[in-house]
Design a protein around this motif. Structure first.
Motif, mmCIF file in Angstrom:
data_model
loop_
_atom_site.group_PDB
_atom_site.id
_atom_site.type_symbol
_atom_site.label_atom_id
_atom_site.label_comp_id
_atom_site.label_asym_id
_atom_site.label_seq_id
_atom_site.Cartn_x
_atom_site.Cartn_y
_atom_site.Cartn_z
ATOM 1 N N GLU A 149 -17.748 4.510 -5.131
ATOM 2 C CA GLU A 149 -17.805 3.264 -5.904
ATOM 3 C C GLU A 149 -16.536 3.018 -6.715
ATOM 4 O OE1 GLU A 149 -21.286 3.157 -8.283
ATOM 5 O OE2 GLU A 149 -22.676 3.124 -6.581
ATOM 6 N N SER A 150 -15.937 4.090 -7.202
ATOM 7 C CA SER A 150 -14.740 3.897 -8.025
ATOM 8 C C SER A 150 -13.586 3.352 -7.188
ATOM 9 C CB SER A 150 -14.338 5.205 -8.699
ATOM 10 O OG SER A 150 -14.003 6.186 -7.735
ATOM 11 N N LEU A 151 -13.486 3.769 -5.929
ATOM 12 C CA LEU A 151 -12.445 3.215 -5.065
ATOM 13 C C LEU A 151 -12.740 1.758 -4.754
ATOM 14 C CD1 LEU A 151 -9.947 3.422 -3.293
ATOM 15 C CD2 LEU A 151 -11.409 4.232 -1.432
ATOM 16 N N GLU A 152 -13.981 1.452 -4.476
ATOM 17 C CA GLU A 152 -14.351 0.068 -4.191
ATOM 18 C C GLU A 152 -14.015 -0.821 -5.387
ATOM 19 O OE1 GLU A 152 -16.158 -2.781 -1.525
ATOM 20 O OE2 GLU A 152 -15.311 -0.778 -1.318
ATOM 21 N N ARG A 153 -14.297 -0.322 -6.600
ATOM 22 C CA ARG A 153 -14.008 -1.096 -7.805
ATOM 23 C C ARG A 153 -12.496 -1.289 -7.959
ATOM 24 N NH1 ARG A 153 -16.746 1.757 -10.754
ATOM 25 N NH2 ARG A 153 -15.170 3.206 -11.549
ATOM 26 N N PHE A 154 -11.730 -0.241 -7.675
ATOM 27 C CA PHE A 154 -10.269 -0.345 -7.769
ATOM 28 C C PHE A 154 -9.745 -1.401 -6.803
ATOM 29 C CE2 PHE A 154 -6.330 0.974 -5.610
ATOM 30 C CZ PHE A 154 -5.429 0.775 -6.638
ATOM 31 N N LEU A 155 -10.196 -1.382 -5.576
ATOM 32 C CA LEU A 155 -9.675 -2.305 -4.575
ATOM 33 C C LEU A 155 -10.058 -3.753 -4.888
ATOM 34 C CD1 LEU A 155 -10.273 -0.288 -1.278
ATOM 35 C CD2 LEU A 155 -8.140 -0.577 -2.530
ATOM 36 N N TYR A 156 -11.225 -3.958 -5.461
ATOM 37 C CA TYR A 156 -11.671 -5.326 -5.747
ATOM 38 C C TYR A 156 -11.131 -5.855 -7.067
ATOM 39 C CZ TYR A 156 -14.993 -6.111 -1.944
ATOM 40 O OH TYR A 156 -15.561 -6.338 -0.720
ATOM 41 N N ARG A 157 -11.059 -4.999 -8.084
ATOM 42 C CA ARG A 157 -10.818 -5.508 -9.428
ATOM 43 C C ARG A 157 -9.462 -5.108 -10.021
ATOM 44 N NH1 ARG A 157 -16.666 -3.955 -12.200
ATOM 45 N NH2 ARG A 157 -17.990 -4.994 -10.658
ATOM 46 N N GLU A 158 -8.958 -3.938 -9.662
ATOM 47 C CA GLU A 158 -7.797 -3.407 -10.362
ATOM 48 C C GLU A 158 -6.507 -3.529 -9.572
ATOM 49 O OE1 GLU A 158 -8.615 0.538 -11.775
ATOM 50 O OE2 GLU A 158 -10.713 0.050 -12.147
ATOM 51 N N SER A 159 -6.579 -3.485 -8.261
ATOM 52 C CA SER A 159 -5.365 -3.578 -7.467
ATOM 53 C C SER A 159 -4.851 -5.012 -7.456
ATOM 54 C CB SER A 159 -5.632 -3.129 -6.031
ATOM 55 O OG SER A 159 -4.540 -3.460 -5.204
ATOM 56 N N PRO A 160 -3.549 -5.220 -7.630
ATOM 57 C CA PRO A 160 -2.993 -6.576 -7.622
ATOM 58 C C PRO A 160 -2.681 -7.087 -6.219
ATOM 59 C CG PRO A 160 -1.285 -5.015 -8.134
ATOM 60 C CD PRO A 160 -2.547 -4.207 -7.984
ATOM 61 N N ASN A 161 -3.087 -6.326 -5.196
ATOM 62 C CA ASN A 161 -2.686 -6.685 -3.839
ATOM 63 C C ASN A 161 -3.760 -7.407 -3.024
ATOM 64 O OD1 ASN A 161 0.135 -5.523 -3.210
ATOM 65 N ND2 ASN A 161 -0.874 -3.934 -4.401
ATOM 66 N N GLU A 162 -4.850 -7.832 -3.666
ATOM 67 C CA GLU A 162 -5.897 -8.617 -3.009
ATOM 68 C C GLU A 162 -6.412 -7.928 -1.753
ATOM 69 O OE1 GLU A 162 -4.242 -12.472 -2.330
ATOM 70 O OE2 GLU A 162 -4.220 -12.986 -4.447
ATOM 71 N N LEU A 163 -6.767 -6.667 -1.915
ATOM 72 C CA LEU A 163 -7.194 -5.907 -0.752
ATOM 73 C C LEU A 163 -8.705 -5.941 -0.558
ATOM 74 C CD1 LEU A 163 -4.928 -2.770 -1.181
ATOM 75 C CD2 LEU A 163 -4.490 -4.860 0.086
ATOM 76 N N GLY A 164 -9.441 -6.282 -1.606
ATOM 77 C CA GLY A 164 -10.885 -6.220 -1.504
ATOM 78 C C GLY A 164 -11.485 -7.169 -0.485
ATOM 79 N N PRO A 165 -11.263 -8.468 -0.628
ATOM 80 C CA PRO A 165 -11.952 -9.423 0.246
ATOM 81 C C PRO A 165 -11.608 -9.273 1.724
ATOM 82 C CG PRO A 165 -11.048 -10.501 -1.698
ATOM 83 C CD PRO A 165 -10.497 -9.120 -1.682
ATOM 84 N N ASP A 166 -10.375 -8.907 2.041
ATOM 85 C CA ASP A 166 -10.004 -8.902 3.461
ATOM 86 C C ASP A 166 -9.754 -7.502 4.009
ATOM 87 O OD1 ASP A 166 -7.667 -8.245 2.230
ATOM 88 O OD2 ASP A 166 -6.611 -10.080 2.741
ATOM 89 N N LYS A 167 -10.074 -6.471 3.214
ATOM 90 C CA LYS A 167 -9.957 -5.098 3.702
ATOM 91 C C LYS A 167 -8.598 -4.837 4.358
ATOM 92 C CE LYS A 167 -13.395 -3.020 5.496
ATOM 93 N NZ LYS A 167 -14.490 -2.608 6.399
#
Length: 458
Positions: A149-167
């Motif tokens: 979960e912590s990685l998922e949270r990082f990718l969606y909320r903390e990373s500035p590279n917009e990696l969450g929505p498009d994996k």
């Protein structure tokens, strides 16, 4: 005495209320860590680079020894702590160092597009860096890691590279992996980061060594733009030979734009083959020569200069590279850095066009370096200061690479000293050296003759 440290460390422990065994008293945690670190340093002759194990793992093992000693002392207050400690220490070393190394595969995204196909490999002395497909990345690394979960949270909320929505499906990244054998995953990550950092530094060098200025920013971009966007990965995903997976966050502070590489992988392979093999991870302390270490530090400084956004930071990083490769002796004035570097630049860069606004900055480099060191961000560094310093470092690096097998560090230092002199001084020095060599040869010849035609007998 270490024995007293062992007793003091035990005094910092207490029996756990919630589970079996011993733990650290919360009020004495800092004190306990101090004793443990001293015990590890004084009692264990484990070179963590040679054995490929982190100091953290060694410290944790010493903690377990202390907890076990506390339990035994609680059962029998008359035990010999020294003998018990030696027995547990030997068991720990046998268990830690007696087993073989574990294979770890470290996968990572790089913001470079193009440059070959999945399966293409760059060979380095420390490990091969191989390109993998997006499918391999998602199936073997990203999807299993996202269960945390912590990685998922990082990718969606903390990373500035917009990696969450498009994996990662935004065509900014390609995916790579490197294998490394170590005794714990933390050391494998440490080694992989060193390998990747040097690999990226070399890539940036072959890509930008002829670049005379950074790409001009677009109208919506900030005025200061990084010369190269290619930087250390912002995430590493680690897989061991038991398919246990973990991740580590790297540098993720800014939004990455992609570096568009040449599609022809052979170009990069040929360019990188021109550069010497340098050990990014030095296990035994003697794998690298003195000049190897200077070259590695200069490449890392070059990489840092290319990826800094402010002219001050970029200029100072390039200057560090000049310091590494001008080989100025300890105690010598630091002005020799700019004198030697500029001397070689003027000699070697005859085919490099240098506009007047960069030429006039050559004499200001040392003063600007001092201003930054003393006044920091208040120093005004123009783009032309940064650009000409980078171009000088290009020449210094290329010169060292071309003559890597020809000259050692002392010979490089001598060459750079000569570059500071005028041509008249150089010719005079050559004449003096020729005459000196003639005299030495004459004296050596006379010594041989005298030994064969001695006038005195015993």
């Amino acid at each position: 005495m270490t024995d007293s440290k062992i007793k003091q460390a035990i005094d910092c422990t207490r029996r756990s209320i919630t589970q079996d065994g011993y733990g650290v008293s919360p009020s004495r945690a800092d004190e306990f860590h101090k004793y443990i670190s001293r015990i590890a340093g004084e009692e264990l002759s484990i070179d963590h680079h040679h054995h490929r194990v982190t100091q953290h793992t060694i410290i944790q093992s010493v903690k377990e020894i202390i907890f076990e000693l506390a339990a035994r002392l609680d059962d029998d207050s008359n035990i010999n702590l020294r003998n018990e400690f030696e027995s547990l220490k030997n068991e720990m070393c046998k268990e830690m160092l007696g087993s073989g190394l574990t294979r770890y595969t470290i996968a990572f995204p790089l913001n470079i597009i193009g440059m070959g196909e999945p399966g293409d490999t760059f060979h380095t002395p420390d490990g091969d860096v191989t390109k993998i497909s997006r499918h391999e990345w998602e199936k073997n690394y990203e999807d299993p890691a996202r269960e945390n979960e912590s990685l998922e949270r990082f990718l969606y909320r903390e990373s500035p590279n917009e990696l969450g929505p498009d994996k990662f499906n935004n065509n900014k990244f390609t995916f790579w992996e490197v294998e490394y054998f170590a005794r714990d995953p933390e050391y494998a990550i440490y080694a992989a980061q060193s390998i990747i950092q040097l690999f990226i530094s070399k890539l940036n060098f072959v890509h930008y060594r002829r670049s005379r200025a950074p790409t001009q920013p677009s109208g919506n971009s900030p005025y200061y733009q990084r010369w190269s966007p290619l930087r250390q990965p912002f995430i590493y995903i680690v897989l061991d030979d038991q398919n246990h997976i973990r991740y580590q966050i790297g540098d993720f502070e800014y939004r990455r734009r992609p570096l568009r590489a040449h599609e022809d992988m052979s170009e990069y392979e040929n360019w990188l083959d021109e550069l010497p093999d340098l050990n990014a991870v030095n296990h035994d302390g003697d794998d690298n020569t003195q000049i190897d270490n200077d070259l590695i530090n200069a490449l890392l400084a070059y990489q840092d200069g290319l990826t800094r956004s402010s002219p001050q930071q970029s200029f100072f990083s390039f200057w560090r590279g000049l310091e590494n490769l001008t080989h100025v002796e300890r105690g010598q004035p630091r002005q020799q850095v700019s004198k030697r570097a500029i001397g070689l630049f003027k000699l070697e860069a005859t085919d490099h066009y240098v506009p007047w606004h960069q030429q006039e900055k050559l004499d200001e480099l040392y003063d600007k370096r001092n201003d930054i060191a003393h006044d920091g961000p208040h120093t005004r560094i123009r783009e032309s200061h940064k650009i000409i310093t980078k171009r000088i470092l290009d020449v210094l690096l290329q010169f060292h690479f071309e003559h890597y097998t020809e000259f050692n560090k002392e010979e490089m230092r001598t060459l750079l000293k000569i570059c500071c002199n005028s041509m008249e001084d150089c010719m005079s020095q050559i004449d003096e050296n020729l005459r000196e060599n003639q005299l030495i040869k004459y004296l050596s010849f006379r010594e041989v003759v005298n030994k064969s035609e001695t006038l005195f007998s015993d």
